[in-house]
Design a protein around this motif. Sequence first.
Motif: not given
Length: 785
Positions: A251, A256-257
């Motif tokens: 991260r 990205t998540r």
Amino acid sequence: MIALGLRLALSGGREALTRLVVLAAAVGVGVGLLLTAVAATNAVSTWNSRHAWFWTGTASAPAGPANAGIAPLWWQPGGDTFDGRPINRFDVAATGASSPVPPGIPHDPGPGQYYASPALAALLRSTPADQLADRYPGRLAGPIGEAALPSPNSLVIIVGRTPAELAGTPGSVRVTSIATAVPGSTVPNGNAPVNPKGLDYFPPGGGGGASTSDLILSVVAVAVLIPMLIFIATATRLAAARREQRFAAMRLAGATRKQVSLLAAVESTASAAAGVALGFGVFFLLRIPVTRISFVGQPFFPGELSLSPPDILAVAIGVPVAATAAARLALRRVHISPLGVARRVTPKPPRAWRVLPLLAGLAELGFFAVVGHPASIPGQVQEFVSGFVLIIVGLIIAGPWLTMAAARVMARWTSGPGALIAARRLADDPRAAFRAVSGLVLALFITTVAVVFITTQDAKDVAQSGSPAQASAEASVVTDQLADQQPSDGPQGNAATTGVGPAAPAAPLTAQLSGIPGVHGVVVVRAESRLNIPVPLPDGTQSYYVPAGVVSCAQLAAVPALGHCPAGASVAAFPEDGFGGLPSNEDPAGITWPAASVPAARLDTLGVDAVDVATNGSAAAAEQVRTVLEDAQAYPTSDGPSTIGDQIRQGITAINGFQQLADTVIVVSLLIAGCTLATGIAAGLADRKRPFSLLRLTGARLATLRRVVAIEAAIPLLAVAAVAIGAGFGAAAIFTSEAQQHPMVAPGAAYYLITAGGTLAALGIIAATFPLLKRITGPEVARNE
């Protein structure tokens, strides 16, 4: 991202490969045991359903209406015994080519023919004819197929008769179809289904026809499946938690998540999929050995221990999905921000409301104990299973709060550094601490319920059928009861009748029986006054009454085990069912039966209620007596001649079946609990490598860290285990009073040894992680990343 996730899982170095193998092995063990438990439950269901045709013609499976296209089949269910083993006997007579045919045979046997199960056919070949084969007229026409047999050891015979032979015999009915389902729900007027005599399975009990086996096995399934699911969830979370920091670094690097979540899902799914494949291999390795375990008093056919397509799909899809969900749950802090792992904010403490589900589960069982359980079997199964599930889930939900409460109490009363650190850590994150011991806590609850259940069942069976210690001289007496017969064909198809044997001189039969080697005396019980006679209890506190017949005092004198007559009497009142009319724990040898005002010369004009034959206790003598008694009757009785020894052995067989089932549940639950504990402790150490390393750098000794680890595992274990054991006793007390219709009996010393042994084994597992603690808390782990 999927390809990258697979590459990280398979080619991420030695650590990644080790993680994959460990996770796959853990999931494989859990899945293998899970599949075995599901298959065993399926096997028991199949085993029970194979008894369905035994119920044909009973009050619970009526004969059915006349059908113009089907010729009725005369049907007479009966019972027999050989060396303590029940034989299910069915005499049939077809009235036409369209008569229904029982399962497992190609056509109805004709007069002079019979079909026998393979186990019974083997006995017929290996046993002298006067001890078994002479009871059945005709010749063996062929074997009964597996589809009609509950077990490879089942003793079943279908005897062919003529319609004229069965038309006038008590217990015979005309049927137009063979039952295909075991009666389960309530019957008219709320009466329990009539249990066919001699059946070798758990019969529906009273109070609306609840099946004890359905209730017990449903609870057993819950007791095995829930700990397995916890173990699988713990194992999958182990890998996810150890990857948390690496994903946080991604991260920070710009991932990205969604990308991190996908990587975690791919790695977890790959590991879980490998574990599922391994689990199916474990299941196939366990499949044959498990079929030999007599969960229900008999072994299974190998083909019965199988999985349905929905079972396979549920496990094959559900476990990887659960692994993915566990990985996402473990990475929730990474989702907050790239620095979520580093910040590690203390979670909110659990609240006291967590104990409400546990109390609700106990309250549900208690509610039905007070107001009465549902009338139908599905309702009773739902009642008990939902109650036990709620208690188990309640223990899991309440565990963190109980852990926190125990930790706060310990923090107030301790001053040692190790205990203080452990108490503070437990109070800060009680969920993680309880998660490691949750499997063992559930195992202790399950063990308590199982041991109390089997102890109560033992006491109930001993009270009903006696124990080996109570089998005195009368245990070698064979009795043939003729007073009560099976329901016969009446206006409703099943009208209960009562009759007695023919009124004829019994001298020829007595002489034939007396000529058998090993026979010491014969007592013929005649029907006369139908009065009740008092029988004192062994302790002399009170008497109970039994229906009376009359016997010759000369015959009774030859069998002192059955009591004696008053001085000077020639005829005495005697239980009309012979000694079988007495409780099996009653010793009639010391009873003086009251004199009867019936002339001895008139006895041969009275009908026969029962015949009691005293033997030397040898199997050969008992079986020859049985054969002679059965051949002397014009029709087979609902219960064949039997001894108290037969009743005791059959009771012990049922006890052993329950005992083996309980032992299996205990062993499996403790095994799963041990695996869950080891996995949870390992996960906890992996999560705390850096904090422990920092503590060592600040001067904390390794012994102090070991004390911290031990206390962090022991406090939730002991605190919640005490609640689990108490809940187990409470639930078992309600279950035994409702499902078993018997007050709870406290377990013996074995239970406390099992509990203490399980706790010591858990502490041993915790101590086994101490070497790992030394290796993972070196200075290099405390480096800045």
